[in-house]
Structure formats: C-alpha cells, structure tokens
Design an enzyme around this catalytic site. Structure first.
Site, PDB file in Angstrom:
ATOM      1  N   ASP A  30     -14.357  17.549 -60.304  1.00 30.84           N
ATOM      2  CA  ASP A  30     -14.316  16.557 -61.378  1.00 30.84           C
ATOM      3  C   ASP A  30     -13.474  15.337 -60.986  1.00 30.84           C
ATOM      4  O   ASP A  30     -12.515  15.467 -60.229  1.00 30.84           O
ATOM      5  CB  ASP A  30     -13.699  17.247 -62.614  1.00 30.84           C
ATOM      6  N   GLY A  31     -13.861  14.200 -61.539  1.00 30.61           N
ATOM      7  CA  GLY A  31     -13.037  12.990 -61.397  1.00 30.61           C
ATOM      8  C   GLY A  31     -13.537  11.986 -60.372  1.00 30.61           C
ATOM      9  O   GLY A  31     -12.828  11.039 -60.044  1.00 30.61           O
TER      10      GLY A  31
ATOM     11  N   GLY B 129     -15.969   9.777 -60.757  1.00 22.98           N
ATOM     12  CA  GLY B 129     -16.179   8.503 -61.447  1.00 22.98           C
ATOM     13  C   GLY B 129     -14.857   7.798 -61.710  1.00 22.98           C
ATOM     14  O   GLY B 129     -14.710   6.593 -61.454  1.00 22.98           O
TER      15      GLY B 129
ATOM     16  N   ARG C   3     -19.181   3.941 -60.122  1.00 22.91           N
ATOM     17  CA  ARG C   3     -19.038   5.404 -60.163  1.00 22.91           C
ATOM     18  C   ARG C   3     -19.734   6.078 -58.972  1.00 22.91           C
ATOM     19  O   ARG C   3     -19.270   7.077 -58.437  1.00 22.91           O
ATOM     20  CB  ARG C   3     -19.661   5.950 -61.459  1.00 22.91           C
TER      21      ARG C   3
ATOM     22  N   HIS D 212     -18.982   9.267 -56.197  1.00 23.59           N
ATOM     23  CA  HIS D 212     -19.804  10.422 -55.807  1.00 23.59           C
ATOM     24  C   HIS D 212     -19.969  10.477 -54.289  1.00 23.59           C
ATOM     25  O   HIS D 212     -19.938  11.546 -53.690  1.00 23.59           O
ATOM     26  CB  HIS D 212     -21.171  10.365 -56.495  1.00 23.59           C
TER      27      HIS D 212
ATOM     28  N   GLU E  15     -25.906  19.642 -68.561  1.00 22.34           N
ATOM     29  CA  GLU E  15     -25.571  18.491 -69.420  1.00 22.34           C
ATOM     30  C   GLU E  15     -25.552  17.181 -68.638  1.00 22.34           C
ATOM     31  O   GLU E  15     -25.614  16.095 -69.219  1.00 22.34           O
ATOM     32  CB  GLU E  15     -24.203  18.704 -70.089  1.00 22.34           C
ATOM     33  N   ASN E  16     -25.456  17.260 -67.327  1.00 22.78           N
ATOM     34  CA  ASN E  16     -25.364  16.038 -66.519  1.00 22.78           C
ATOM     35  C   ASN E  16     -26.650  15.210 -66.523  1.00 22.78           C
ATOM     36  O   ASN E  16     -26.641  14.044 -66.113  1.00 22.78           O
ATOM     37  CB  ASN E  16     -24.961  16.356 -65.070  1.00 22.78           C
ATOM     38  N   TRP E  17     -27.748  15.780 -67.020  1.00 25.10           N
ATOM     39  CA  TRP E  17     -28.990  15.001 -67.131  1.00 25.10           C
ATOM     40  C   TRP E  17     -28.811  13.815 -68.081  1.00 25.10           C
ATOM     41  O   TRP E  17     -29.586  12.867 -68.063  1.00 25.10           O
ATOM     42  CB  TRP E  17     -30.140  15.877 -67.659  1.00 25.10           C
TER      43      TRP E  17
ATOM     44  N   ARG F 107     -26.712  11.529 -68.022  1.00 20.82           N
ATOM     45  CA  ARG F 107     -26.095  10.352 -67.391  1.00 20.82           C
ATOM     46  C   ARG F 107     -27.137   9.253 -67.140  1.00 20.82           C
ATOM     47  O   ARG F 107     -28.336   9.533 -67.111  1.00 20.82           O
ATOM     48  CB  ARG F 107     -25.456  10.770 -66.075  1.00 20.82           C
TER      49      ARG F 107
HETATM   50  C1  FPP Z   1     -18.281  15.294 -62.954  1.00 22.79           C
HETATM   51  O1  FPP Z   1     -17.332  14.302 -62.948  1.00 22.79           O
HETATM   52  C2  FPP Z   1     -18.750  15.712 -61.636  1.00 22.79           C
HETATM   53  C3  FPP Z   1     -20.050  15.738 -61.253  1.00 22.79           C
HETATM   54  C4  FPP Z   1     -21.191  15.314 -62.092  1.00 22.79           C
HETATM   55  C5  FPP Z   1     -20.371  16.230 -59.918  1.00 22.79           C
HETATM   56  C6  FPP Z   1     -20.441  15.155 -58.951  1.00 22.79           C
HETATM   57  C7  FPP Z   1     -21.322  15.560 -57.867  1.00 22.79           C
HETATM   58  C8  FPP Z   1     -21.137  15.204 -56.610  1.00 22.79           C
HETATM   59  C9  FPP Z   1     -19.987  14.406 -56.118  1.00 22.79           C
HETATM   60  C10 FPP Z   1     -22.195  15.616 -55.660  1.00 22.79           C
HETATM   61  C11 FPP Z   1     -21.685  16.638 -54.708  1.00 22.79           C
HETATM   62  C12 FPP Z   1     -22.575  17.699 -54.366  1.00 22.79           C
HETATM   63  C13 FPP Z   1     -23.441  17.846 -53.365  1.00 22.79           C
HETATM   64  C14 FPP Z   1     -23.938  19.182 -53.080  1.00 22.79           C
HETATM   65  C15 FPP Z   1     -23.987  16.785 -52.536  1.00 22.79           C
HETATM   66  P1  FPP Z   1     -17.542  12.862 -62.403  1.00 22.79           P
HETATM   67  O2  FPP Z   1     -17.501  12.958 -60.944  1.00 22.79           O
HETATM   68  O3  FPP Z   1     -18.749  12.253 -62.962  1.00 22.79           O
HETATM   69  O4  FPP Z   1     -16.273  12.006 -62.703  1.00 22.79           O
HETATM   70  P2  FPP Z   1     -15.575  11.559 -64.077  1.00 22.79           P
HETATM   71  O5  FPP Z   1     -15.282  12.823 -64.835  1.00 22.79           O
HETATM   72  O6  FPP Z   1     -14.344  10.891 -63.589  1.00 22.79           O
HETATM   73  O7  FPP Z   1     -16.490  10.643 -64.803  1.00 22.79           O
END
Ligand code: FPP
Length: 238
Positions: free
Chosen positions: A17-18, A20, A30, A34, A65-67, A69
């Site tokens: 997490d984190g 973004g 963001r 990733h 739930e990530n769909w 986004r």
């Molecule tokens: C949630 O927080 C995290 C995710 C949606 C996962 C992010 C996925 C990757 C970095 C891909 C890695 C995986 C592979 C197998 C290639 P967030 O990162 O959106 O950040 P936030 O909570 O600060 O908004």
C-alpha cells in the site's frame, strides 16, 4: 542485531500500500508510484526467497475493489502485470518458484491472462518456493468460492477446517505467519481472511516503493520478538 534464521516465517504476506501517496508526495502521477512499486516488489520478493529462504510469499496486488479506479490507472496496472508475467523473464528472474494466482484473473485483458497461464504452466512443478499473487482477489470471495466448490462436489452435510482449507487458493500450504502492510494503514482489507488467522501483523509507516531490504529485516526482527501462543499459554505462565 541479526535475524535468527530458525525463527523466520514460513509464509509471509505483503499488502503493498501507498504507491499513489508516495508519488503524490513527489508531485508525480500515481502511475509513477506503481512503476516504482513494481520494481520494489521484485526486490523484496527476491530477498524473501533467495536472501532469507522464506518458502512462501503472498502478495495483494489488485483487489476486487480496485476495479473502481480510473481507467488510465487500471490500464497502467494491467500493463505492469502483463510485463511482470512474461514467462521467459519470470522463470529467469525467479528460479525454483511456483506461481499460484489467487483471484479470478481471467477477467483481465487477454494478453495478461495468456501470460499468467503460461507462467502457471511453466512453473507448476517447482517445489522450493511459492509466490501467491492476489489479483482480482478478495478474501471473502475466496471463502464463498470454496463453499460453492464444496457444494458442487456434494460433500457430507458438514465439513471440517481441513476440508475447507483444501478448497482455498492456498490448499496444502501453511497459514500466514506474518503480514506486512505498508503505508501505516492498520487493516487487512479482505486479504487472505482464512490464512491470516494466527498471523502476526506489522504496519510500518513507510509507503511501499520506499520499503527496502532494511525495512524487511526490521519486520522480521519484529516478528521474532513476538510471543506466538496460538491461543495457548506459555510455559512460564502456566
Ligand atoms: C493500493 O494502494 C495498492 C495497489 C492497488 C497495488 C498496486 C499494485 C502494484 C504496484 C502492482 C504490483 C504488482 C505486480 C505483480 C506487477 P495504492 O498503491 O494505490 O496507493 P495509495 O493507497 O497511496 O493511493
């Protein structure tokens, strides 16, 4: 202080997490977070397997739930998953690792699905390490899926824990010993609800792209300092 090899977790999970927020802090989009998150994932997975010899690593990379986004962010994530799962690169990068995908990955774009299938096939006979990759994953859905599979097989009217366990994505694997969720959030967000039952939980206040090998070592030291009783009492308390 060094980590004592005998007390290492056999199964470690990461809620990455984190990404973004890490990017936002730097004034970047963001998606840049990733990109760095993926690079870091590779470093930490390799350190777990080949540095510490931890046999099972579970990653929460994309929840059901990530769909929700924005499409641009989804497209970026799918691109990274697709690249990460290129079969020739994967087997070179991760010798002796079996890929086990948790979640219905067939809902992703066709090239991603094709790559995932190829890696699953190419690594199916590996026994030393397992990478459980949660994509389109939800712990509640995993339990519902297990129940439906059992209903489909018309098992006896009651089932026990061992039977249900066999219908999980992690059938035949030990439960999680340690779960690390980066970014400081202190919740599981539907991650491996069955497998987490007796896991130690660790919530470093570090965004995933910045979670380095030293932070992993710290997490393992913290794990070793915990008194795991599994519901029993320790000898000195008896
Ligand atoms: C949630 O927080 C995290 C995710 C949606 C996962 C992010 C996925 C990757 C970095 C891909 C890695 C995986 C592979 C197998 C290639 P967030 O990162 O959106 O950040 P936030 O909570 O600060 O908004």
């Amino acid at each position: 202080m060094t980590t004592e090899l005998k007390k290492l977790p056999q199964h470690i999970g990461f809620i990455i997490d984190g990404n973004g927020r890490w990017a936002k802090e730097r004034g970047w989009p963001r998606t840049k977070g990733h990109e760095h998150g993926v690079k870091n994932l590779d470093v930490i997975i390799k350190e777990c397997f080949y540095g510490y010899g931890i046999p099972i690593v579970s990653i929460y990379a994309f929840s059901t739930e990530n769909w929700n986004r924005p499409q641009t962010e989804l497209d970026c994530l799918f691109k990274y998953f697709t690249k990460y799962l290129k079969v020739n690169d994967f087997v070179k990068k991760y010798p002796h690792v079996r890929l086990n995908i948790m979640g219905d990955y067939t809902k992703f774009p066709a090239e991603l699905v094709k790559n995932a299938k190829a890696v699953i096939e190419a690594t199916k006979d590996e026994t030393q390490f397992i990478l459980n990759l949660g994509i389109n994953y939800s712990g509640q859905d995993e339990l519902v899926r297990a129940v439906n599979l059992m209903l489909g097989e018309k098992l006896a009217p009651t089932v026990d824990r061992a039977t249900l366990q066999k219908y999980l994505y992690t059938a035949d694997q030990p439960l999680l010993d340690l779960v690390v969720r980066t970014s400081g959030e202190q919740r599981l967000s539907n991650f491996m609800l069955w497998q987490v039952s007796y896991a130690e939980l660790y919530f470093p206040k570090i965004y995933w792209p910045a979670f380095g090998k030293k932070d992993l070592a710290q997490a393992l030291l913290e794990y070793q300092s915990r008194d795991r009783r599994f519901g029993a009492i320790t000898a000195q308390d008896a």
